[in-house]
Write a protein that holds these residues in place. Structure first.
Motif, PDB file in Angstrom:
ATOM      1  N   TYR A  88      -2.827   7.855   2.060  1.00  0.00           N
ATOM      2  CA  TYR A  88      -3.776   6.785   2.386  1.00  0.00           C
ATOM      3  C   TYR A  88      -3.357   6.074   3.670  1.00  0.00           C
ATOM      4  O   TYR A  88      -4.209   5.613   4.440  1.00  0.00           O
ATOM      5  CB  TYR A  88      -3.852   5.801   1.225  1.00  0.00           C
ATOM      6  N   SER A  89      -2.041   5.983   3.903  1.00  0.00           N
ATOM      7  CA  SER A  89      -1.575   5.253   5.077  1.00  0.00           C
ATOM      8  C   SER A  89      -2.020   5.916   6.375  1.00  0.00           C
ATOM      9  O   SER A  89      -2.169   5.243   7.400  1.00  0.00           O
ATOM     10  CB  SER A  89      -0.050   5.116   5.037  1.00  0.00           C
ATOM     11  N   VAL A 139      -0.255  -5.006   5.018  1.00  0.00           N
ATOM     12  CA  VAL A 139       0.246  -5.319   3.675  1.00  0.00           C
ATOM     13  C   VAL A 139       1.721  -4.951   3.522  1.00  0.00           C
ATOM     14  O   VAL A 139       2.546  -5.773   3.110  1.00  0.00           O
ATOM     15  CB  VAL A 139      -0.591  -4.583   2.607  1.00  0.00           C
ATOM     16  N   THR A 140       2.054  -3.714   3.867  1.00  0.00           N
ATOM     17  CA  THR A 140       3.378  -3.176   3.556  1.00  0.00           C
ATOM     18  C   THR A 140       4.441  -3.651   4.534  1.00  0.00           C
ATOM     19  O   THR A 140       5.619  -3.738   4.173  1.00  0.00           O
ATOM     20  CB  THR A 140       3.320  -1.638   3.537  1.00  0.00           C
ATOM     21  N   THR A 182      -2.375  -0.613   5.881  1.00  0.00           N
ATOM     22  CA  THR A 182      -1.031  -0.331   5.390  1.00  0.00           C
ATOM     23  C   THR A 182      -0.005  -1.207   6.093  1.00  0.00           C
ATOM     24  O   THR A 182       0.890  -1.783   5.464  1.00  0.00           O
ATOM     25  CB  THR A 182      -0.679   1.145   5.587  1.00  0.00           C
ATOM     26  N   ASN A 187      -5.667   4.704   6.754  1.00  0.00           N
ATOM     27  CA  ASN A 187      -5.814   3.259   6.929  1.00  0.00           C
ATOM     28  C   ASN A 187      -4.490   2.665   7.399  1.00  0.00           C
ATOM     29  O   ASN A 187      -3.848   1.881   6.683  1.00  0.00           O
ATOM     30  CB  ASN A 187      -6.258   2.611   5.618  1.00  0.00           C
ATOM     31  N   VAL A 234       0.896  -1.156   0.000  1.00  0.00           N
ATOM     32  CA  VAL A 234       0.000   0.000   0.000  1.00  0.00           C
ATOM     33  C   VAL A 234       0.931   1.202   0.000  1.00  0.00           C
ATOM     34  O   VAL A 234       1.517   1.542   1.018  1.00  0.00           O
ATOM     35  CB  VAL A 234      -0.910   0.005   1.231  1.00  0.00           C
ATOM     36  N   SER A 235       1.097   1.830  -1.158  1.00  0.00           N
ATOM     37  CA  SER A 235       2.238   2.723  -1.350  1.00  0.00           C
ATOM     38  C   SER A 235       1.904   4.215  -1.360  1.00  0.00           C
ATOM     39  O   SER A 235       2.802   5.036  -1.565  1.00  0.00           O
ATOM     40  CB  SER A 235       2.948   2.376  -2.661  1.00  0.00           C
ATOM     41  N   TYR A 273       3.075   4.538   6.510  1.00  0.00           N
ATOM     42  CA  TYR A 273       3.750   3.915   5.365  1.00  0.00           C
ATOM     43  C   TYR A 273       5.248   3.801   5.636  1.00  0.00           C
ATOM     44  O   TYR A 273       5.851   2.740   5.436  1.00  0.00           O
ATOM     45  CB  TYR A 273       3.508   4.741   4.105  1.00  0.00           C
TER      46      TYR A 273
END
Length: 325
Positions: free
Chosen positions: A86-87, A97-98, A94, A90, A81-82, A150
């Motif tokens: 957005y990070s 996934v990341t 993030t 959410n 999630v890049s 992120y």
């Protein structure tokens, strides 16, 4: 022929890396999340020779299946999630996934190696890990001080990659890539937001471009150059960490200057408005990388200049807008 498996193959880096590897004679496989992922058809259209596998960074079993079916020599983990903004909205997703996604891929590779032998692994680390920068420019030994969920997630994945390299002897490398853009960049990113808006303003289809901090400074390069560095890392005798950057810093204002001037608009101020909604809760003010290690060890250097990159993106969006894409 060598075989590569790429997560995040639908993103700009995944597409450019796939093209590079195919040109080098690789058998290229990609992991795509979701059977109905709308980007699946994009990959099939642009890269018909790539074989796709269903998988999810949060699902270890699906990654192990992809490794079993592709039997790769090299694994490139580009999935994440890049989008930094957005990070903040959410942070849990993030992180799942990341951050944890990196652990899943590393563990899948480690378990696969027991049956198939050595696999070389690349992790897409990020300059956002430096965050509140401790020194300028930033290099491989600079303190990591992330300023977003992120960035924190990328730090987790970065150190997990180092731990698997040191604990299990894996050929695992992290590329600490500074900002890299292209016409394939997602429209949510500020550089593509600008190039699309400039094209639409030039064509009379848009009146205003709304942005956040215009003074943030970044080290911007071309994604097509940066994926070559990824490949070069996995051709080395041992895994290691490398900063990949141009060594030049430019502000959002610089990007606006070149983008608008490219379409014949010398003064962009009547078209650009700042809005606090687009400001980060914790800003990263200046990122600029020292890629001397990559230059000395990998023989890598960027080819596309900042000005040429901006012009490339504006030209691509002008064409796309005129064609109605």
């Amino acid at each position: 022929m060598p075989t590569a498996l790429i997560t995040g193959i639908t993103g700009q880096d995944g597409l450019y890396l796939s093209e590079l590897l195919l040109a080098k004679g690789y058998d290229v496989h990609g992991v795509v999340r979701g059977q109905n992922n709308p980007k699946r058809e994009l990959v099939r259209r642009l890269l018909p020779d790539v074989r796709l596998h269903n998988g999810d960074l949060t699902d270890l079993s699906s990654l192990m299946r992809a490794l079993r079916d592709s039997r790769p020599d090299e694994v490139y983990n580009l999935g994440a999630v890049s989008f930094v903004a957005y990070s903040w909205e959410n942070a849990f997703v993030t992180s799942d996934v990341t951050a944890h996604g990196v652990l899943n891929v590393l563990e899948a590779v480690r378990l696969h190696e027991d049956d198939a032998g050595s696999v070389r692994f690349y992790q897409a680390s990020s300059s956002e890990m430096f965050g509140k920068v401790a020194e300028v420019p930033q290099h491989e030994r600079t303190l990591l001080w992330p300023r977003s969920p992120y960035g924190v997630s990328k730090v987790y994945g970065h150190y997990m990659t180092i731990n698997y390299r040191e604990s299990y002897g894996m050929h695992a490398s992290s590329g600490i890539l500074f900002n890299h853009e292209s016409p394939r960049r997602g429209p949510e990113f500020v550089t593509r937001k600008i190039s699309q808006a400039v094209a639409r303003i030039k064509l009379g289809l848009q009146d205003e471009l709304v942005l956040g901090n215009l003074d943030a400074q970044r080290d911007w390069g071309f994604a097509g150059d940066y994926v070559e560095a990824m490949w070069l890392m996995l051709q080395q005798p041992v895994g290691d960490d490398y900063v990949i950057a141009t060594g030049e810093t430019h502000s959002i204002r610089d990007f606006l200057d070149i983008a608008f001037a490219h379409v014949g608009i010398d003064d962009w101020t009547p078209y650009v408005r700042q809005d606090p909604r687009f400001m980060r809760p914790a800003e990263v003010d200046q990122l600029v990388g020292d890629a001397s290690k990559a230059r000395d060890v990998l023989g890598w250097k960027p080819r596309v200049s900042f000005g040429d990159l901006v012009a490339m993106m504006v030209d691509a969006d002008l064409e796309a807008t005129q064609q109605g894409w």
